[in-house]
Design a protein around this motif. Structure first.
Motif, mmCIF file in Angstrom:
data_model
loop_
_atom_site.group_PDB
_atom_site.id
_atom_site.type_symbol
_atom_site.label_atom_id
_atom_site.label_comp_id
_atom_site.label_asym_id
_atom_site.label_seq_id
_atom_site.Cartn_x
_atom_site.Cartn_y
_atom_site.Cartn_z
ATOM 1 N N GLY A 172 0.752 -1.084 -0.079
ATOM 2 C CA GLY A 172 -0.067 0.127 -0.140
ATOM 3 C C GLY A 172 0.811 1.133 -0.010
ATOM 4 N N LYS A 173 0.217 2.367 -0.091
ATOM 5 C CA LYS A 173 1.070 3.651 0.089
ATOM 6 C C LYS A 173 1.620 3.833 1.491
ATOM 7 N N ARG A 174 2.376 4.760 1.401
ATOM 8 C CA ARG A 174 3.375 5.167 2.594
ATOM 9 C C ARG A 174 2.370 5.599 3.970
ATOM 10 N N GLY A 175 2.649 5.382 4.877
ATOM 11 C CA GLY A 175 2.124 5.841 6.387
ATOM 12 C C GLY A 175 0.775 5.163 6.725
ATOM 13 N N LEU A 176 0.696 3.877 6.144
ATOM 14 C CA LEU A 176 -0.796 3.058 6.633
ATOM 15 C C LEU A 176 -0.344 2.581 7.974
ATOM 16 N N VAL A 177 -1.415 2.310 8.721
ATOM 17 C CA VAL A 177 -1.167 1.705 10.114
ATOM 18 C C VAL A 177 -1.341 0.319 9.993
ATOM 19 N N THR A 178 -0.577 -0.472 10.228
ATOM 20 C CA THR A 178 -0.637 -2.032 9.973
ATOM 21 C C THR A 178 -0.560 -2.907 11.349
ATOM 22 N N ALA A 179 -1.034 -4.231 10.982
ATOM 23 C CA ALA A 179 -0.972 -5.548 11.745
ATOM 24 C C ALA A 179 -0.961 -6.536 10.823
ATOM 25 N N PHE A 180 0.133 -7.439 11.657
ATOM 26 C CA PHE A 180 0.493 -8.761 10.876
ATOM 27 C C PHE A 180 0.521 -9.925 11.509
ATOM 28 N N ASN A 181 -0.176 -10.811 10.930
ATOM 29 C CA ASN A 181 -0.159 -12.313 11.474
ATOM 30 C C ASN A 181 0.538 -13.188 10.305
ATOM 31 N N PRO A 182 1.826 -13.748 10.715
ATOM 32 C CA PRO A 182 2.153 -14.658 9.535
ATOM 33 C C PRO A 182 1.584 -15.806 9.295
ATOM 34 N N LYS A 183 0.975 -16.576 10.522
ATOM 35 C CA LYS A 183 0.239 -17.798 10.272
ATOM 36 C C LYS A 183 -0.464 -17.756 8.933
ATOM 37 N N GLY A 184 -1.569 -16.856 8.811
ATOM 38 C CA GLY A 184 -2.321 -16.947 7.895
ATOM 39 C C GLY A 184 -1.822 -15.847 6.644
ATOM 40 N N GLN A 185 -0.740 -15.177 6.930
ATOM 41 C CA GLN A 185 -0.310 -14.214 5.856
ATOM 42 C C GLN A 185 -1.171 -13.129 5.917
ATOM 43 N N THR A 186 -1.875 -12.949 7.112
ATOM 44 C CA THR A 186 -2.866 -11.746 7.256
ATOM 45 C C THR A 186 -2.298 -10.467 7.628
ATOM 46 N N LEU A 187 -2.520 -9.650 6.624
ATOM 47 C CA LEU A 187 -1.908 -7.897 6.925
ATOM 48 C C LEU A 187 -3.028 -7.051 6.935
ATOM 49 N N ALA A 188 -3.267 -6.625 7.945
ATOM 50 C CA ALA A 188 -4.463 -5.684 7.778
ATOM 51 C C ALA A 188 -3.664 -4.314 7.855
ATOM 52 N N CYS A 189 -4.540 -3.413 7.116
ATOM 53 C CA CYS A 189 -4.024 -2.044 6.746
ATOM 54 C C CYS A 189 -5.157 -1.008 6.951
ATOM 55 N N GLY A 190 -4.780 -0.059 7.916
ATOM 56 C CA GLY A 190 -5.570 1.131 8.269
ATOM 57 C C GLY A 190 -5.076 2.540 7.691
ATOM 58 N N ASP A 191 -5.950 3.264 7.083
ATOM 59 C CA ASP A 191 -5.564 4.755 6.231
ATOM 60 C C ASP A 191 -5.958 5.607 7.319
ATOM 61 N N PRO A 192 -4.947 6.265 8.004
ATOM 62 C CA PRO A 192 -5.598 7.300 8.652
ATOM 63 C C PRO A 192 -5.920 8.440 8.007
ATOM 64 N N ASP A 193 -5.855 8.596 6.633
ATOM 65 C CA ASP A 193 -6.330 9.836 5.951
ATOM 66 C C ASP A 193 -7.937 9.461 5.642
ATOM 67 N N ASN A 194 -8.401 8.271 5.238
ATOM 68 C CA ASN A 194 -9.724 8.253 5.019
ATOM 69 C C ASN A 194 -10.518 7.271 5.833
ATOM 70 N N ASN A 195 -9.934 6.773 6.855
ATOM 71 C CA ASN A 195 -10.488 5.851 7.782
ATOM 72 C C ASN A 195 -11.054 4.609 7.373
ATOM 73 N N GLU A 196 -10.217 3.993 6.368
ATOM 74 C CA GLU A 196 -10.586 2.691 5.780
ATOM 75 C C GLU A 196 -9.594 1.746 6.011
ATOM 76 N N ILE A 197 -10.193 0.580 6.401
ATOM 77 C CA ILE A 197 -9.456 -0.746 6.992
ATOM 78 C C ILE A 197 -9.646 -1.650 6.052
ATOM 79 N N SER A 198 -8.539 -2.556 5.342
ATOM 80 C CA SER A 198 -8.697 -3.461 4.536
ATOM 81 C C SER A 198 -7.579 -4.451 4.807
ATOM 82 N N LEU A 199 -7.829 -5.574 4.268
ATOM 83 C CA LEU A 199 -6.853 -6.563 4.142
ATOM 84 C C LEU A 199 -5.795 -6.723 2.902
ATOM 85 N N TRP A 200 -4.644 -6.862 3.137
ATOM 86 C CA TRP A 200 -3.852 -7.020 1.974
ATOM 87 C C TRP A 200 -4.007 -8.533 1.436
ATOM 88 N N ASP A 201 -4.267 -8.567 -0.178
ATOM 89 C CA ASP A 201 -4.413 -9.707 -0.761
ATOM 90 C C ASP A 201 -3.015 -10.240 -1.426
#
Length: 681
Positions: A172-201
């Motif tokens: 994603g773009k620079r500055g995203l807030v992230t959380a990562f769990n390697p077991k399921g290769q799950t990377l959650a990303c939060g956008d401080p600018d537009n309040n959107e949360i999504s998972l990286w595919d």
């Protein structure tokens, strides 16, 4: 454990080059410290940034502003790690089998691997490349790979046998807030600018569907009152500040502007609950090992425990005196929570009972603002920005019991007496809130200035006014204070509490006051104001050269010379040396330093008045520059702290120079060795 980018120092320093690193080693209790050349001791552990339990729960790793501390959970024995050089540690990770600890140093931008079954004297591997801006390290479940998340928007993967990079993917773009769990290769990303949360595919190398917020029927009316106009189309609070992913990857917790926590269902990608309770921003999260319990820490000094299965609060943990920086649940004991705070402590809590189990570790103070030796030079004391006092035995290196003194969020003024027996401080409360328009911090100085006795911490006097700057006379009989409310400088008799005299000033932003070494003179100066010099016994103002924009003043120990940093007629910053005579103040000579970006923060004469020490700050770097007073020649530059130096003082016998830093450490320098190096001994 996940924590947000910090309020305190989010844009960090470039590391200061350390001269002759590891030339000496000083035993501080059971801690072996590598020292710069001419340094003889280091005190302090650095401020807490992050904490992690080992997978078996037997060890706790604490990443600080100068390195890593490993604590044995059972007996609290500690061991310090210094990855290459002293470095700011914001992220570290244990391998799932507990064999390795990976550490990323912010200033050096290096990743190092430590074998936890070894004596921990040296890392077993330093990765060959320098990855930039790593905010999180996570091991793969097979123990063979290490993942690093960069704030620049990249996810990197390394082989821990070689340290070589295996892959890099942009999430994603620079500055995203992230959380990562390697077991399921799950990377959650939060956008401080537009309040959107999504998972990286990872398969499609892109961010997936945006999570759906619950509509707030009152959001439009509330925001209309705040912002004006029609805001009915807005869903709710914006700005994601902190993000955490549960161990089973089924739940996400996010904190938002307005001090609100939202709980999300990863499967449905929908918001489940919106939680309120903290009065200031949420700085850190941690999920319990079995996932249903969430701990949130805030700059309001509290920790709240939530049941994310039903969105209900369980308890509030109180005891820390300052902001909560980091949280971690024990992987083997679901109700054991560790917390690290800017008050310098790590505490253990029972989340079931809501009780504090112990103050597990102390001494992790940061932002040292004042240091002083006792009269026999056997102990050294420091005062941090929040009022924390620490005292060390210089010979043994052991930290002595700290006095019980008031804690503040910060201070508007403090001064430590030259013999470390008195502390005057005007505390300040900081209220950090997140709002629709962004992050705000309101500061409020206390109405009284307190005078405390050390090392007991007893309050001796309370002066009924706030202070912007403070100075104690060398004999500890007079307290001088800049009173911003009345725009005066007031001198108080410490023994009686009576006001001796006062004089008016034109208040600007940076008034400072300083006594001469014999206490006869008091100078007040500010960058934009005309400097004033007063003869204290007669309470008379003394005429001085008409020089404006004086930024720093120092008196020589023999009380014959003033050093004054100011611009000359050509606009260059110079150090003027003025003679103090019976008839007044006379200009004597000027030292013209080589141009350097930054500014002079302090001047200090050597005990023999032959050398001038200039504390120069440039960005996040600090240098101690030595000048020959007779010739005006630059003699040497001394450096060693990771962050800016705030205080420099000599021991009473003149043999040791002490420097206190924002990184939470004190370095002691062998002055005779420094003089020998430059041929002055």
């Amino acid at each position: 454990m996940v924590h947000t980018m910090k309020m305190k120092h989010t844009l960090f320093i470039t590391i200061i080059s350390i001269v002759g690193m590891l030339s000496n080693v000083f035993a501080q209790g059971n801690i072996q410290i590598g020292l710069p050349d001419a340094a003889i001791a280091l005190f302090g552990k650095g401020g807490i940034n992050t904490i992690h339990f080992s997978p078996d729960g037997t060890q706790l790793a604490v990443g600080t502003s100068i390195g890593v501390w490993i604590y044995n959970v059972q007996d609290r024995k500690e061991k310090s790690l210094y990855p290459g050089h002293h470095d700011e540690i914001h992220t570290l990770a244990f391998s799932p089998d507990g064999k390795y600890l990976a550490v990323y140093g912010f200033q050096n931008a290096i990743i190092q691997l430590w074998d936890m079954n070894s004596d921990l004297n040296e890392p077993i591997l330093t990765f060959p490349e320098k990855p930039g801006r790593i905010t999180k390290l996570v091991f793969g479940h097979d123990n063979n790979k290490l993942f690093g998340i960069s704030e620049l928007g990249f996810l990197a993967e390394w082989d821990i046998e070689t340290g070589n990079r295996l892959s890099t993917q942009r999430y994603g773009k620079r500055g995203l807030v992230t959380a990562f769990n390697p077991k399921g290769q799950t990377l959650a990303c939060g956008d401080p600018d537009n309040n959107e949360i999504s998972l990286w595919d990872s398969a499609n190398d892109s961010l997936g569907e945006v999570f759906k917020e619950k509509l707030n029927p009152n959001a439009g009316n509330t925001l209309s009152r705040i912002l004006g106009g029609n805001q009915n189309n807005r869903k709710g609070p914006t700005g994601i500040e902190t993000l955490a992913l549960s161990p089973d990857s089924k739940t996400i917790a996010s904190s938002h502007i307005g001090n609100i926590i939202k709980i999300w269902d990863v499967t449905t990608r929908e918001e489940r609950f919106s939680l309120k309770g903290h009065k200031e921003i949420i700085s850190t999260f941690s999920f319990s090992p079995d996932s249903p319990i969430l701990a949130s820490g805030s700059t309001d000094n509290t920790i709240k425990i939530w049941d994310v299965s039903n969105g209900q609060p369980i308890t509030t943990l109180t005891g820390h005196k300052n902001s909560i920086e980091t949280l971690a649940f024990s992987p083997t004991e679901a109700t054991l929570l560790a917390s690290g705070s800017t008050d310098g402590t790590v505490r253990f809590w029972d989340t079931k009972t809501g009780k504090e189990r112990s103050v597990f570790a102390t001494g992790h103070t940061e932002s040292i603002e004042a240091v002083a030796f006792n009269t026999t030079d056997t102990m050294i004391s420091s005062v941090a920005a929040n009022g924390t006092v620490q005292i060390w035995d210089i010979q043994t290196g052991k930290k002595l019991p700290s006095p019980s003194v008031p804690h503040y969020d910060s201070n508007s003024a403090l001064v430590l007496s030259q013999d470390a027996t008195l502390l005057a401080i005007n505390g300040q409360d900081n209220n950090v809130r997140s709002r629709v328009s962004g992050l705000t911090m309101q500061t409020r100085s206390h109405r009284e200035t307190r005078l405390l006795s050390l090392p007991t911490g007893d309050e001796l006097k309370s002066f009924p006014h706030p202070s912007e700057y403070l100075a104690l006379s060398p004999d500890n009989n007079i307290l001088a204070a800049v009173n911003p409310r009345e725009q005066v400088v007031q001198l108080w008799d410490i023994n009686t509490g009576d006001k001796l005299f006062s004089f008016g000033i034109e208040l600007s932003l940076h008034e400072k006051i300083i006594f001469s070494h014999d206490g006869q003179y008091l100078a007040i100066y500010g960058y934009n104001d005309q400097t004033q010099l007063w003869h204290v016994p007669t309470q008379e103002k003394i005429d001085i050269p008409n020089v404006k924009e004086i930024s720093v003043i120092a008196f020589s120990p023999d009380n014959k010379t003033m050093a004054v940093e100011h611009p000359n007629v050509d606009g260059l910053r110079v150090i003027g040396l003025w003679k103090i005579t019976q008839t007044g103040i006379e200009k004597h000579k000027e030292i013209i330093p080589e141009f350097r970006n930054g500014y002079t923060a302090k001047l200090l004469f050597s005990p023999d008045s032959k050398t001038l020490i200039q504390l120069h700050k440039s960005g996040w770097r600090s240098y101690i520059i030595l000048w020959d007073i007779d010739t005006g020649v630059e003699l040497d530059i001394v450096s060693g702290h990771i962050k800016n130096i705030q205080s420099i003082v000599f021991s009473h016998d003149g043999k040791t120079l002490a420097s206190g830093s924002e990184d939470g450490t004190i370095l002691l320098w062998d002055w005779e060795k420094i003089m020998m190096k430059i041929g002055k001994q």
